[in-house]
Enzyme design. Structure first.
Site, PDB file in Angstrom:
ATOM      1  N   ASN A 113     100.826  68.832  22.976  1.00  0.00           N
ATOM      2  CA  ASN A 113     101.951  67.904  23.028  1.00  0.00           C
ATOM      3  C   ASN A 113     102.797  67.958  21.767  1.00  0.00           C
ATOM      4  OD1 ASN A 113     100.919  67.193  25.496  1.00  0.00           O
ATOM      5  ND2 ASN A 113      99.883  65.349  24.743  1.00  0.00           N
ATOM      6  N   VAL A 114     104.046  67.660  21.922  1.00  0.00           N
ATOM      7  CA  VAL A 114     104.974  67.665  20.777  1.00  0.00           C
ATOM      8  C   VAL A 114     105.288  66.232  20.330  1.00  0.00           C
ATOM      9  CG1 VAL A 114     105.955  69.934  21.324  1.00  0.00           C
ATOM     10  CG2 VAL A 114     106.955  67.897  22.387  1.00  0.00           C
ATOM     11  N   HIS A 130     101.958  73.656  19.878  1.00  0.00           N
ATOM     12  CA  HIS A 130     103.333  73.956  20.288  1.00  0.00           C
ATOM     13  C   HIS A 130     104.365  73.217  19.454  1.00  0.00           C
ATOM     14  CE1 HIS A 130     101.481  75.139  24.377  1.00  0.00           C
ATOM     15  NE2 HIS A 130     101.453  76.142  23.512  1.00  0.00           N
ATOM     16  N   CYS A 138     115.180  75.458  10.326  1.00  0.00           N
ATOM     17  CA  CYS A 138     116.429  76.228  10.389  1.00  0.00           C
ATOM     18  C   CYS A 138     116.261  77.405  11.347  1.00  0.00           C
ATOM     19  CB  CYS A 138     116.786  76.746   8.986  1.00  0.00           C
ATOM     20  SG  CYS A 138     118.216  77.827   8.988  1.00  0.00           S
ATOM     21  N   CYS A 169     120.758  77.670   3.785  1.00  0.00           N
ATOM     22  CA  CYS A 169     121.573  78.834   4.208  1.00  0.00           C
ATOM     23  C   CYS A 169     122.677  78.426   5.159  1.00  0.00           C
ATOM     24  CB  CYS A 169     120.660  79.879   4.871  1.00  0.00           C
ATOM     25  SG  CYS A 169     120.195  79.433   6.566  1.00  0.00           S
ATOM     26  N   THR A 207      95.800  68.305  31.181  1.00  0.00           N
ATOM     27  CA  THR A 207      96.547  69.559  31.115  1.00  0.00           C
ATOM     28  C   THR A 207      96.347  70.359  32.399  1.00  0.00           C
ATOM     29  OG1 THR A 207      96.926  71.603  29.877  1.00  0.00           O
ATOM     30  CG2 THR A 207      94.674  70.744  29.855  1.00  0.00           C
ATOM     31  N   ASN A 232      91.288  64.527  34.314  1.00  0.00           N
ATOM     32  CA  ASN A 232      92.597  64.783  34.913  1.00  0.00           C
ATOM     33  C   ASN A 232      92.681  64.021  36.230  1.00  0.00           C
ATOM     34  OD1 ASN A 232      94.860  66.183  36.221  1.00  0.00           O
ATOM     35  ND2 ASN A 232      94.623  67.708  34.579  1.00  0.00           N
ATOM     36  N   ALA A 250      93.540  59.163  32.402  1.00  0.00           N
ATOM     37  CA  ALA A 250      92.944  59.277  31.065  1.00  0.00           C
ATOM     38  C   ALA A 250      92.683  57.905  30.452  1.00  0.00           C
ATOM     39  CB  ALA A 250      93.872  60.088  30.165  1.00  0.00           C
TER      40      ALA A 250
HETATM   41  C1  BV8 Z   1     103.243  83.247  23.689  1.00  0.00           C
HETATM   42  C2  BV8 Z   1     106.951  73.048  23.448  1.00  0.00           C
HETATM   43  C3  BV8 Z   1     103.061  85.424  22.759  1.00  0.00           C
HETATM   44  C4  BV8 Z   1     108.386  73.041  23.907  1.00  0.00           C
HETATM   45  C5  BV8 Z   1     105.766  74.319  25.173  1.00  0.00           C
HETATM   46  C6  BV8 Z   1     106.472  86.057  30.862  1.00  0.00           C
HETATM   47  C7  BV8 Z   1     107.405  86.272  29.847  1.00  0.00           C
HETATM   48  C8  BV8 Z   1     107.234  85.732  28.560  1.00  0.00           C
HETATM   49  C9  BV8 Z   1     106.113  84.961  28.291  1.00  0.00           C
HETATM   50  C10 BV8 Z   1     105.197  84.753  29.319  1.00  0.00           C
HETATM   51  C11 BV8 Z   1     105.364  85.286  30.597  1.00  0.00           C
HETATM   52  N1  BV8 Z   1     104.311  84.881  31.370  1.00  0.00           N
HETATM   53  C12 BV8 Z   1     103.480  84.107  30.639  1.00  0.00           C
HETATM   54  C13 BV8 Z   1     103.994  84.033  29.393  1.00  0.00           C
HETATM   55  C14 BV8 Z   1     103.408  83.294  28.273  1.00  0.00           C
HETATM   56  C15 BV8 Z   1     104.067  81.921  28.199  1.00  0.00           C
HETATM   57  C16 BV8 Z   1     103.594  81.053  29.352  1.00  0.00           C
HETATM   58  O1  BV8 Z   1     102.444  80.649  29.369  1.00  0.00           O
HETATM   59  N2  BV8 Z   1     104.492  80.773  30.317  1.00  0.00           N
HETATM   60  C17 BV8 Z   1     104.113  79.921  31.436  1.00  0.00           C
HETATM   61  C18 BV8 Z   1     105.347  79.184  31.937  1.00  0.00           C
HETATM   62  C19 BV8 Z   1     103.476  80.797  32.512  1.00  0.00           C
HETATM   63  N3  BV8 Z   1     103.640  81.375  26.941  1.00  0.00           N
HETATM   64  C20 BV8 Z   1     104.400  81.546  25.845  1.00  0.00           C
HETATM   65  O2  BV8 Z   1     105.501  82.053  25.833  1.00  0.00           O
HETATM   66  C21 BV8 Z   1     103.752  81.068  24.554  1.00  0.00           C
HETATM   67  N4  BV8 Z   1     103.873  82.093  23.546  1.00  0.00           N
HETATM   68  O3  BV8 Z   1     102.580  83.545  24.653  1.00  0.00           O
HETATM   69  O4  BV8 Z   1     103.446  84.078  22.587  1.00  0.00           O
HETATM   70  C22 BV8 Z   1     104.212  86.095  23.466  1.00  0.00           C
HETATM   71  C23 BV8 Z   1     105.369  86.329  22.735  1.00  0.00           C
HETATM   72  C24 BV8 Z   1     106.413  86.997  23.385  1.00  0.00           C
HETATM   73  C25 BV8 Z   1     106.313  87.368  24.745  1.00  0.00           C
HETATM   74  C26 BV8 Z   1     105.140  87.084  25.457  1.00  0.00           C
HETATM   75  C27 BV8 Z   1     104.092  86.432  24.823  1.00  0.00           C
HETATM   76  C28 BV8 Z   1     104.455  79.826  24.047  1.00  0.00           C
HETATM   77  C29 BV8 Z   1     104.266  78.696  25.040  1.00  0.00           C
HETATM   78  C30 BV8 Z   1     104.727  77.362  24.398  1.00  0.00           C
HETATM   79  C31 BV8 Z   1     105.818  76.754  25.254  1.00  0.00           C
HETATM   80  N5  BV8 Z   1     106.170  75.439  24.694  1.00  0.00           N
HETATM   81  N6  BV8 Z   1     106.079  73.126  24.610  1.00  0.00           N
HETATM   82  C32 BV8 Z   1     108.745  71.758  24.612  1.00  0.00           C
HETATM   83  O5  BV8 Z   1     107.885  70.898  24.826  1.00  0.00           O
HETATM   84  O6  BV8 Z   1     109.947  71.620  24.921  1.00  0.00           O
HETATM   85  S1  BV8 Z   1     104.765  74.327  26.535  1.00  0.00           S
HETATM   86  C33 BV8 Z   1     104.735  72.809  27.202  1.00  0.00           C
HETATM   87  O7  BV8 Z   1     104.261  72.983  28.510  1.00  0.00           O
HETATM   88  C34 BV8 Z   1     103.701  71.901  26.549  1.00  0.00           C
HETATM   89  O8  BV8 Z   1     103.650  72.043  25.157  1.00  0.00           O
HETATM   90  C35 BV8 Z   1     102.420  72.252  27.229  1.00  0.00           C
HETATM   91  O9  BV8 Z   1     101.716  73.233  26.567  1.00  0.00           O
HETATM   92  C36 BV8 Z   1     102.930  72.790  28.510  1.00  0.00           C
HETATM   93  C37 BV8 Z   1     102.730  71.706  29.509  1.00  0.00           C
HETATM   94  O10 BV8 Z   1     101.471  71.857  29.963  1.00  0.00           O
HETATM   95  P1  BV8 Z   1     100.593  70.550  30.177  1.00  0.00           P
HETATM   96  O11 BV8 Z   1     100.437  69.852  28.879  1.00  0.00           O
HETATM   97  O12 BV8 Z   1      99.395  71.007  30.884  1.00  0.00           O
HETATM   98  O13 BV8 Z   1     101.487  69.595  31.098  1.00  0.00           O
HETATM   99  P2  BV8 Z   1     101.708  69.679  32.681  1.00  0.00           P
HETATM  100  O14 BV8 Z   1     102.836  68.780  33.028  1.00  0.00           O
HETATM  101  O15 BV8 Z   1     101.745  71.126  33.086  1.00  0.00           O
HETATM  102  O16 BV8 Z   1     100.354  69.081  33.277  1.00  0.00           O
HETATM  103  C38 BV8 Z   1     100.055  67.707  33.092  1.00  0.00           C
HETATM  104  C39 BV8 Z   1      98.655  67.519  33.619  1.00  0.00           C
HETATM  105  O17 BV8 Z   1      98.252  66.173  33.377  1.00  0.00           O
HETATM  106  C40 BV8 Z   1      98.543  67.746  35.126  1.00  0.00           C
HETATM  107  O18 BV8 Z   1      97.374  68.527  35.381  1.00  0.00           O
HETATM  108  C41 BV8 Z   1      98.384  66.335  35.703  1.00  0.00           C
HETATM  109  O19 BV8 Z   1      97.551  66.326  36.836  1.00  0.00           O
HETATM  110  C42 BV8 Z   1      97.709  65.620  34.548  1.00  0.00           C
HETATM  111  N7  BV8 Z   1      97.963  64.171  34.474  1.00  0.00           N
HETATM  112  C43 BV8 Z   1      99.132  63.533  34.753  1.00  0.00           C
HETATM  113  N8  BV8 Z   1      98.967  62.203  34.500  1.00  0.00           N
HETATM  114  C44 BV8 Z   1      97.692  62.036  34.035  1.00  0.00           C
HETATM  115  C45 BV8 Z   1      97.050  63.282  34.024  1.00  0.00           C
HETATM  116  N9  BV8 Z   1      95.772  63.436  33.615  1.00  0.00           N
HETATM  117  C46 BV8 Z   1      95.109  62.323  33.218  1.00  0.00           C
HETATM  118  N10 BV8 Z   1      95.661  61.085  33.206  1.00  0.00           N
HETATM  119  C47 BV8 Z   1      96.939  60.913  33.620  1.00  0.00           C
HETATM  120  N11 BV8 Z   1      97.471  59.676  33.612  1.00  0.00           N
HETATM  121 ZN    ZN Z   2     118.353  78.090   6.615  1.00  0.00          ZN
END
Ligand code: BV8
Ligand code: ZN
Length: 268
Positions: A113-114, A130, A138, A169, A207, A232, A250
């Site tokens: 989470n952020v 993340h 910057c 910069c 997650t 979850n 949760a």
């Molecule tokens: C990387 C910050 C190496 C920003 C986030 C194709 C091309 C390029 C890359 C990729 C590709 N295919 C795959 C990738 C890798 C990619 C990726 O995984 N993509 C996904 C979409 C498939 N990952 C990356 O790019 C990562 N970097 O791999 O670097 C690299 C470098 C270059 C090229 C390739 C690889 C960087 C990923 C970071 C992205 N930034 N956040 C922002 O927030 O704006 S990700 C963001 O989404 C979050 O930080 C978090 O990680 C993610 C969300 O996931 P969850 O937290 O699980 O949330 P979600 O809504 O999905 O689920 C909620 C859950 O809670 C559910 O299960 C629900 O049932 C449950 N729930 C709901 N309510 C409750 C509950 N549980 C309990 N109680 C409740 N009340």
């Molecule tokens: Zn700068």
């Protein structure tokens, strides 16, 4: 699966196994996703109705290329999201995690989470895989910046706000989060992996396990011999031998689970 939430009555089998595993643990990792903040009113990403992605295509807002093309849209959206966090309150799940350390066990928090809700109830040393909405950096020289709180409140989710300039910069400031296609902060990732490999129990809360490499963390814990407890509202388990699934909110499951964990005989 074991319903361990509000309508579970007597603890389910997995709830008992989970509390036993925690009671015998010396080092516990809490690994959280957007679901732990959902009940604080912060939108998750993929929940069909309320998820951020239901309104926005992540490719339009969570990438460096979009920031290059339309910095005002991306900067405005992140300030709006920051405002949601500032207006939110940590919930009973964040509090339960922060209080777990009081049982005399080592508790490490790793979050995707952020937001800063873990920190706001006292969790320390939280690893943000993340990044965070609390700071900026910057876009050109990566120097850390603060957030111009004076630019808030943001009138609407789609408001166009000019990003401030870097003091060194004069490049544009960007949110200090990890965008898709960007590497995770290497020091944070290395620290997280070391904690996951050395823990006795990993609790994976709220997650969907879609975003890599963060999604690999529960499986790394399992392969390192730890017990993994999923909390979850949906079933996310793969039914591995040392994998437990507690289905429920949760804020209901964590307090109920941790109430079953006595003080450690050998405080860590
Ligand atoms: C990387 C910050 C190496 C920003 C986030 C194709 C091309 C390029 C890359 C990729 C590709 N295919 C795959 C990738 C890798 C990619 C990726 O995984 N993509 C996904 C979409 C498939 N990952 C990356 O790019 C990562 N970097 O791999 O670097 C690299 C470098 C270059 C090229 C390739 C690889 C960087 C990923 C970071 C992205 N930034 N956040 C922002 O927030 O704006 S990700 C963001 O989404 C979050 O930080 C978090 O990680 C993610 C969300 O996931 P969850 O937290 O699980 O949330 P979600 O809504 O999905 O689920 C909620 C859950 O809670 C559910 O299960 C629900 O049932 C449950 N729930 C709901 N309510 C409750 C509950 N549980 C309990 N109680 C409740 N009340
Ligand atoms: Zn700068």
């Amino acid at each position: 699966m074991n319903q361990a939430g509000e309508n579970s009555g007597a603890p389910g089998a997995d709830l008992k196994r989970a509390s036993d595993a925690l009671s015998n643990a010396g080092h516990i990792v809490c690994f959280s996703g957007a679901g732990i903040s959902a009940e604080s009113g912060i939108a998750t990403y993929r929940d069909p109705l309320t998820g951020i992605w239901a309104q926005h295509d992540p490719r339009t807002l969570e990438t460096a290329s979009t920031f290059r093309k339309n910095p005002q849209l991306v900067w405005g959206w992140y300030l709006w999201r920051r405002q949601q966090v500032v207006n939110a309150q940590p919930n009973a799940a964040h509090l339960a995690v922060s209080q777990l350390a009081a049982t005399g066990r080592k508790v490490s928090v790793i979050t995707q989470n952020v937001d800063d809700l873990h920190e706001r109830v006292g969790s320390v040393g939280v690893l943000h895989l993340h990044g965070s909405l609390s700071t900026s950096k910057c876009f050109a020289c990566h120097r850390l910046g603060t957030l111009p709180e004076h630019q808030m409140p943001i009138p609407s989710e789609g408001a166009l706000i000019e990003p401030p300039r870097c003091g060194r910069c004069s490049g544009k400031l960007r949110p200090n989060v990890v965008w898709y296609g960007e590497d995770l902060p290497s020091g944070v990732w290395k620290s997280a992996i070391a904690l996951v490999k050395s823990c006795d129990v990993l609790i994976s809360v709220g997650t969907s396990g879609i975003v890599t490499p963060a999604a690999d963390i529960p499986w790394l814990a399992l392969s390192s011999g730890a017990t993994v407890i999923h909390v979850n509202t949906e079933d996310v388990s793969t039914a591995e031998p040392n994998e437990l699934m507690l289905i429920g909110k949760a804020t209901e499951v964590l307090p109920k689970l941790f109430a079953l964990v006595p003080r450690a005989e050998q405080p860590q």
